[in-house]
Motif scaffolding. Sequence first.
Motif, PDB file in Angstrom:
ATOM      1  N   GLY A 171       6.120  16.323  -3.254  1.00 27.84           N
ATOM      2  CA  GLY A 171       5.411  15.046  -3.295  1.00 27.84           C
ATOM      3  C   GLY A 171       4.387  14.878  -2.201  1.00 27.84           C
ATOM      4  N   ARG A 172       3.999  15.960  -1.546  1.00 23.57           N
ATOM      5  CA  ARG A 172       3.013  15.832  -0.489  1.00 23.57           C
ATOM      6  C   ARG A 172       1.966  16.925  -0.591  1.00 23.57           C
ATOM      7  N   ALA A 173       0.680  16.523  -0.529  1.00 21.87           N
ATOM      8  CA  ALA A 173      -0.400  17.492  -0.592  1.00 21.87           C
ATOM      9  C   ALA A 173      -0.339  18.387   0.632  1.00 21.87           C
ATOM     10  N   SER A 183      -1.692   7.256  -2.832  1.00 23.79           N
ATOM     11  CA  SER A 183      -0.724   8.351  -2.704  1.00 23.79           C
ATOM     12  C   SER A 183      -1.357   9.731  -2.847  1.00 23.79           C
ATOM     13  N   GLY A 184      -2.689   9.778  -3.010  1.00 27.04           N
ATOM     14  CA  GLY A 184      -3.374  11.073  -3.065  1.00 27.04           C
ATOM     15  C   GLY A 184      -3.285  11.697  -4.448  1.00 27.04           C
ATOM     16  N   HIS A 185      -4.146  12.678  -4.702  1.00 25.60           N
ATOM     17  CA  HIS A 185      -4.074  13.325  -6.017  1.00 25.60           C
ATOM     18  C   HIS A 185      -4.092  14.852  -5.901  1.00 25.60           C
ATOM     19  N   HIS A 186      -3.709  15.351  -4.728  1.00 25.68           N
ATOM     20  CA  HIS A 186      -3.563  16.797  -4.594  1.00 25.68           C
ATOM     21  C   HIS A 186      -2.109  17.112  -4.296  1.00 25.68           C
ATOM     22  N   ILE A 187      -1.226  16.623  -5.159  1.00 23.86           N
ATOM     23  CA  ILE A 187       0.201  16.710  -4.873  1.00 23.86           C
ATOM     24  C   ILE A 187       0.945  17.584  -5.874  1.00 23.86           C
ATOM     25  N   TYR A 188       0.651  17.387  -7.160  1.00 24.76           N
ATOM     26  CA  TYR A 188       1.422  18.081  -8.197  1.00 24.76           C
ATOM     27  C   TYR A 188       0.604  19.252  -8.730  1.00 24.76           C
ATOM     28  N   GLU A 234       8.650   7.177   6.769  1.00 28.32           N
ATOM     29  CA  GLU A 234       9.846   7.753   6.153  1.00 28.32           C
ATOM     30  C   GLU A 234      10.433   6.816   5.099  1.00 28.32           C
ATOM     31  N   THR A 235       9.533   6.211   4.351  1.00 25.30           N
ATOM     32  CA  THR A 235       9.932   5.266   3.307  1.00 25.30           C
ATOM     33  C   THR A 235       9.260   5.678   2.000  1.00 25.30           C
ATOM     34  N   LEU A 236      10.077   6.030   1.045  1.00 21.99           N
ATOM     35  CA  LEU A 236       9.545   6.506  -0.239  1.00 21.99           C
ATOM     36  C   LEU A 236       9.459   5.350  -1.231  1.00 21.99           C
ATOM     37  N   CYS A 254       2.346  -1.094   4.389  1.00 14.94           N
ATOM     38  CA  CYS A 254       2.104   0.257   3.879  1.00 14.94           C
ATOM     39  C   CYS A 254       3.400   1.068   3.950  1.00 14.94           C
ATOM     40  N   PHE A 255       3.702   1.813   2.881  1.00 17.33           N
ATOM     41  CA  PHE A 255       4.894   2.670   2.849  1.00 17.33           C
ATOM     42  C   PHE A 255       4.448   4.125   2.852  1.00 17.33           C
ATOM     43  N   GLU A 256       4.995   4.897   3.778  1.00 13.69           N
ATOM     44  CA  GLU A 256       4.629   6.311   3.893  1.00 13.69           C
ATOM     45  C   GLU A 256       5.901   7.142   3.921  1.00 13.69           C
ATOM     46  N   ARG A 257       6.000   8.090   2.992  1.00 14.11           N
ATOM     47  CA  ARG A 257       7.227   8.888   2.902  1.00 14.11           C
ATOM     48  C   ARG A 257       7.369   9.836   4.090  1.00 14.11           C
ATOM     49  N   ASN A 258       6.253  10.188   4.720  1.00  6.94           N
ATOM     50  CA  ASN A 258       6.252  11.120   5.841  1.00  6.94           C
ATOM     51  C   ASN A 258       6.516  10.374   7.153  1.00  6.94           C
ATOM     52  N   ILE A 281       0.872  -1.194   0.000  1.00 10.85           N
ATOM     53  CA  ILE A 281       0.000   0.000   0.000  1.00 10.85           C
ATOM     54  C   ILE A 281       0.899   1.232   0.000  1.00 10.85           C
ATOM     55  N   ILE A 282       0.653   2.143  -0.943  1.00 14.01           N
ATOM     56  CA  ILE A 282       1.499   3.343  -1.035  1.00 14.01           C
ATOM     57  C   ILE A 282       0.752   4.515  -0.429  1.00 14.01           C
ATOM     58  N   GLY A 283       1.217   5.021   0.715  1.00 13.91           N
ATOM     59  CA  GLY A 283       0.616   6.195   1.355  1.00 13.91           C
ATOM     60  C   GLY A 283      -0.221   5.834   2.561  1.00 13.91           C
ATOM     61  N   ALA A 284      -0.075   6.624   3.633  1.00  8.86           N
ATOM     62  CA  ALA A 284      -0.831   6.359   4.875  1.00  8.86           C
ATOM     63  C   ALA A 284      -1.711   7.548   5.223  1.00  8.86           C
ATOM     64  N   GLY A 285      -2.417   8.073   4.202  1.00 13.91           N
ATOM     65  CA  GLY A 285      -3.465   9.072   4.465  1.00 13.91           C
ATOM     66  C   GLY A 285      -4.757   8.322   4.787  1.00 13.91           C
ATOM     67  N   VAL A 286      -5.881   9.003   4.616  1.00 13.02           N
ATOM     68  CA  VAL A 286      -7.188   8.395   4.877  1.00 13.02           C
ATOM     69  C   VAL A 286      -7.346   7.107   4.061  1.00 13.02           C
ATOM     70  N   SER A 287      -6.986   7.184   2.764  1.00 10.68           N
ATOM     71  CA  SER A 287      -7.170   6.022   1.882  1.00 10.68           C
ATOM     72  C   SER A 287      -6.264   4.866   2.295  1.00 10.68           C
ATOM     73  N   SER A 314      -5.582  27.683   8.473  1.00 11.63           N
ATOM     74  CA  SER A 314      -6.940  27.773   9.006  1.00 11.63           C
ATOM     75  C   SER A 314      -7.938  26.924   8.215  1.00 11.63           C
ATOM     76  N   GLU A 315      -7.463  25.882   7.573  1.00 10.00           N
ATOM     77  CA  GLU A 315      -8.333  25.033   6.738  1.00 10.00           C
ATOM     78  C   GLU A 315      -9.367  24.272   7.578  1.00 10.00           C
ATOM     79  N   PHE A 316     -10.615  24.333   7.112  1.00  8.96           N
ATOM     80  CA  PHE A 316     -11.693  23.520   7.684  1.00  8.96           C
ATOM     81  C   PHE A 316     -12.200  22.565   6.609  1.00  8.96           C
TER      82      PHE A 316
HETATM   83  C1  LIG Z   1      -7.428  21.831   0.291  1.00  9.96           C
HETATM   84  C2  LIG Z   1      -8.201  20.537   0.257  1.00  9.96           C
HETATM   85  C3  LIG Z   1      -9.367  20.390   1.013  1.00  9.96           C
HETATM   86  C4  LIG Z   1     -10.082  19.181   0.990  1.00  9.96           C
HETATM   87  N1  LIG Z   1     -11.237  19.065   1.737  1.00  9.96           N
HETATM   88  C5  LIG Z   1     -11.944  17.905   1.696  1.00  9.96           C
HETATM   89  C6  LIG Z   1     -13.154  17.752   2.456  1.00  9.96           C
HETATM   90  O1  LIG Z   1     -13.580  18.660   3.165  1.00  9.96           O
HETATM   91  N2  LIG Z   1     -13.833  16.597   2.364  1.00  9.96           N
HETATM   92  C7  LIG Z   1     -13.382  15.542   1.596  1.00  9.96           C
HETATM   93  O2  LIG Z   1     -14.029  14.488   1.581  1.00  9.96           O
HETATM   94  N3  LIG Z   1     -12.238  15.654   0.896  1.00  9.96           N
HETATM   95  C8  LIG Z   1     -11.524  16.801   0.916  1.00  9.96           C
HETATM   96  N4  LIG Z   1     -10.364  16.906   0.177  1.00  9.96           N
HETATM   97  C9  LIG Z   1      -9.935  15.753  -0.610  1.00  9.96           C
HETATM   98  C10 LIG Z   1      -8.797  14.951   0.082  1.00  9.96           C
HETATM   99  O3  LIG Z   1      -8.000  14.572  -0.973  1.00  9.96           O
HETATM  100  C11 LIG Z   1      -9.341  13.772   0.882  1.00  9.96           C
HETATM  101  O4  LIG Z   1     -10.064  14.249   1.996  1.00  9.96           O
HETATM  102  C12 LIG Z   1      -8.290  12.836   1.496  1.00  9.96           C
HETATM  103  O5  LIG Z   1      -7.438  13.525   2.371  1.00  9.96           O
HETATM  104  C13 LIG Z   1      -7.472  12.094   0.491  1.00  9.96           C
HETATM  105  O6  LIG Z   1      -6.763  11.113   1.219  1.00  9.96           O
HETATM  106  P1  LIG Z   1      -5.702  10.187   0.538  1.00  9.96           P
HETATM  107  O7  LIG Z   1      -5.247   9.232   1.597  1.00  9.96           O
HETATM  108  O8  LIG Z   1      -6.255   9.599  -0.697  1.00  9.96           O
HETATM  109  O9  LIG Z   1      -4.517  11.142   0.058  1.00  9.96           O
HETATM  110  P2  LIG Z   1      -3.515  12.048   0.932  1.00  9.96           P
HETATM  111  O10 LIG Z   1      -4.186  12.569   2.140  1.00  9.96           O
HETATM  112  O11 LIG Z   1      -2.915  13.020  -0.023  1.00  9.96           O
HETATM  113  O12 LIG Z   1      -2.390  11.005   1.422  1.00  9.96           O
HETATM  114  C14 LIG Z   1      -1.462  10.441   0.532  1.00  9.96           C
HETATM  115  C15 LIG Z   1      -0.280   9.925   1.331  1.00  9.96           C
HETATM  116  O13 LIG Z   1       0.591   9.209   0.446  1.00  9.96           O
HETATM  117  C16 LIG Z   1       1.948   9.541   0.754  1.00  9.96           C
HETATM  118  N5  LIG Z   1       2.754   9.302  -0.466  1.00  9.96           N
HETATM  119  C17 LIG Z   1       2.584   9.901  -1.680  1.00  9.96           C
HETATM  120  N6  LIG Z   1       3.495   9.415  -2.555  1.00  9.96           N
HETATM  121  C18 LIG Z   1       4.254   8.517  -1.867  1.00  9.96           C
HETATM  122  C19 LIG Z   1       5.355   7.683  -2.248  1.00  9.96           C
HETATM  123  N7  LIG Z   1       5.876   7.689  -3.487  1.00  9.96           N
HETATM  124  N8  LIG Z   1       5.901   6.871  -1.311  1.00  9.96           N
HETATM  125  C20 LIG Z   1       5.389   6.851  -0.028  1.00  9.96           C
HETATM  126  N9  LIG Z   1       4.347   7.628   0.386  1.00  9.96           N
HETATM  127  C21 LIG Z   1       3.782   8.433  -0.541  1.00  9.96           C
HETATM  128  C22 LIG Z   1       1.882  11.009   1.151  1.00  9.96           C
HETATM  129  O14 LIG Z   1       2.985  11.393   1.949  1.00  9.96           O
HETATM  130  C23 LIG Z   1       0.558  11.051   1.943  1.00  9.96           C
HETATM  131  O15 LIG Z   1       0.748  10.807   3.307  1.00  9.96           O
HETATM  132  C24 LIG Z   1      -9.624  18.093   0.182  1.00  9.96           C
HETATM  133  C25 LIG Z   1      -8.450  18.255  -0.590  1.00  9.96           C
HETATM  134  C26 LIG Z   1      -7.752  19.455  -0.559  1.00  9.96           C
HETATM  135  C27 LIG Z   1      -6.506  19.607  -1.390  1.00  9.96           C
END
Ligand SMILES: Cc1cc2nc3c(=O)[nH]c(=O)nc-3n(C[C@H](O)[C@H](O)[C@H](O)COP(=O)(O)OP(=O)(O)OC[C@H]3O[C@@H](n4cnc5c(N)ncnc54)[C@H](O)[C@@H]3O)c2cc1C
Length: 412
Positions: free
Chosen positions: A50-52, A147-152, A107-109, A30-34, A7-13, A57-59
């Motif tokens: 590489g990180r969103a 790995s999220g899609h709000h990065i680049y 801390e693993t990319l 799971c590998f997380e660069r952070n 699994i690449i990334g330890a955000g919500v997904s 003050s984001e809500f």
């Molecule tokens: C400003 C903003 C506001 C938002 N507000 C909302 C909201 O109110 N409600 C909602 O539902 N969604 C919202 N979103 C959408 C948001 O994308 C999702 O809420 C959610 O955070 C996405 O989670 P994720 O785990 O997919 O990605 P991310 O949270 O981006 O996590 C990705 C993780 O993958 C890691 N990673 C990336 N590449 C690598 C690699 N090569 N090797 C190792 N680790 C890696 C990153 O370090 C990061 O920790 C918002 C987005 C933005 C930009």
Amino acid sequence: MSKRVGIIGAGVSGLAAIWCCLEEGLEPTCFERNNDVGGLWKFSDHTEEGRASIYQSEFTNSSKEMMCFPDFPYPDDYPNYRHHGNLQEYIKTFGQKKDLLRYIQFETLVSSIKKCPSFLVTGQWVVVIEKDGKQGSTIFDAVMICSGHHIYPNLPTDSFPGNYLHSQDYKDLEAFKGKRVLVMGLGNSGCDTAVSSAVIISTRSGSWVMSRVWDDGYPWDMVFLRKEPVFNDELPSRILCGTVSIKPSVKAFTETSAVFEDGTMFEAIKSIIFATGYDYSYPFLDETIIKSRNNEVTLFKGIFPPLMEKPTLAVIDSYTLPTTNEMMADYITYMDELGSFIGAKPNIPWLFLTDPHLWDGARNAILTQWNRTVKPTRKRVVSEAQRPHPFYNLLKMLSFPLLLLAVTLTFY
Ligand SMILES: Cc1cc2nc3c(=O)[nH]c(=O)nc-3n(C[C@H](O)[C@H](O)[C@H](O)COP(=O)(O)OP(=O)(O)OC[C@H]3O[C@@H](n4cnc5c(N)ncnc54)[C@H](O)[C@@H]3O)c2cc1C
């Protein structure tokens, strides 16, 4: 032997992916660069490659009932829309309570993901990682890209010669207060940025701007069960008061001004903030695996590359919402559709007969959601809160078309 999933990334997904793997008897790594979980919601006061990122003050734009892990509701006294710190705390608590953190290598990319030579038979992948300056690789039976899609950031190249930045680099709203700022784009970031300064917003096609709060103080997305178009509670009044103006697309930039398509000008610009969204990119994957054209990736239901010989790679949370109409598409329908594909959409009466314990948990979570929504708003209780009735909302929405129909029938 259980199948191994990378699994690449330890955000919500990523956390949800680890949890699902464990529930299915798979072996996740799971590998997380952070150095922490939370992804986007882990605030940093500087932009990291590489990180969103979000600003101080984001809500959230989604209410807590629409943005929680199933089986892990927010505490009922949490506000419906949350500050990023509060959300990060919830995400971390989820990871701890479900004991997911031990499956994460921090801390693993992940630097590359390639098909194994035996891919056509095994569907396996080689995941190459970098940690402490050293490289290593592991073979996995399947890969989940979280790995999220709000990065680049998508930063137009024919930019302004003066001072400009992408909304991703916009950390402190105070820094722009009272300055002559031009915001390019009317998305959520654009609106948030705009209300903190004396600005012009330039937009190509406009947008529906909604308030987070619906009738009787209920969160908008709880009443309509939809993902929002653009949310901003302050923008309409800022426009009425004249501190924010809306303009069409920019035709040209000069040294210090912008000329709009309607011929008007905004002069003596201090800064331009490009709230122009993000580009899809998976730099660790070969382009032949996930194709991207005009910033839209070819993925079935936003998840599976359709031409893969073996369906062992999935992208989690990459669903694109490119147009307003599509953005208004029903979020719940999409989630139900996905649930049906994998046989996870609950049939409540059947669940009652086959798994009364799970039925009771599901019933309880559904029946208590309005209590959790109302509780943080009831600081001073005056009378019993009325739950909005779906029929009432439908009637309200239909009242104008019905009136029009009545008038048409009367006169023709
Ligand atoms: C400003 C903003 C506001 C938002 N507000 C909302 C909201 O109110 N409600 C909602 O539902 N969604 C919202 N979103 C959408 C948001 O994308 C999702 O809420 C959610 O955070 C996405 O989670 P994720 O785990 O997919 O990605 P991310 O949270 O981006 O996590 C990705 C993780 O993958 C890691 N990673 C990336 N590449 C690598 C690699 N090569 N090797 C190792 N680790 C890696 C990153 O370090 C990061 O920790 C918002 C987005 C933005 C930009």
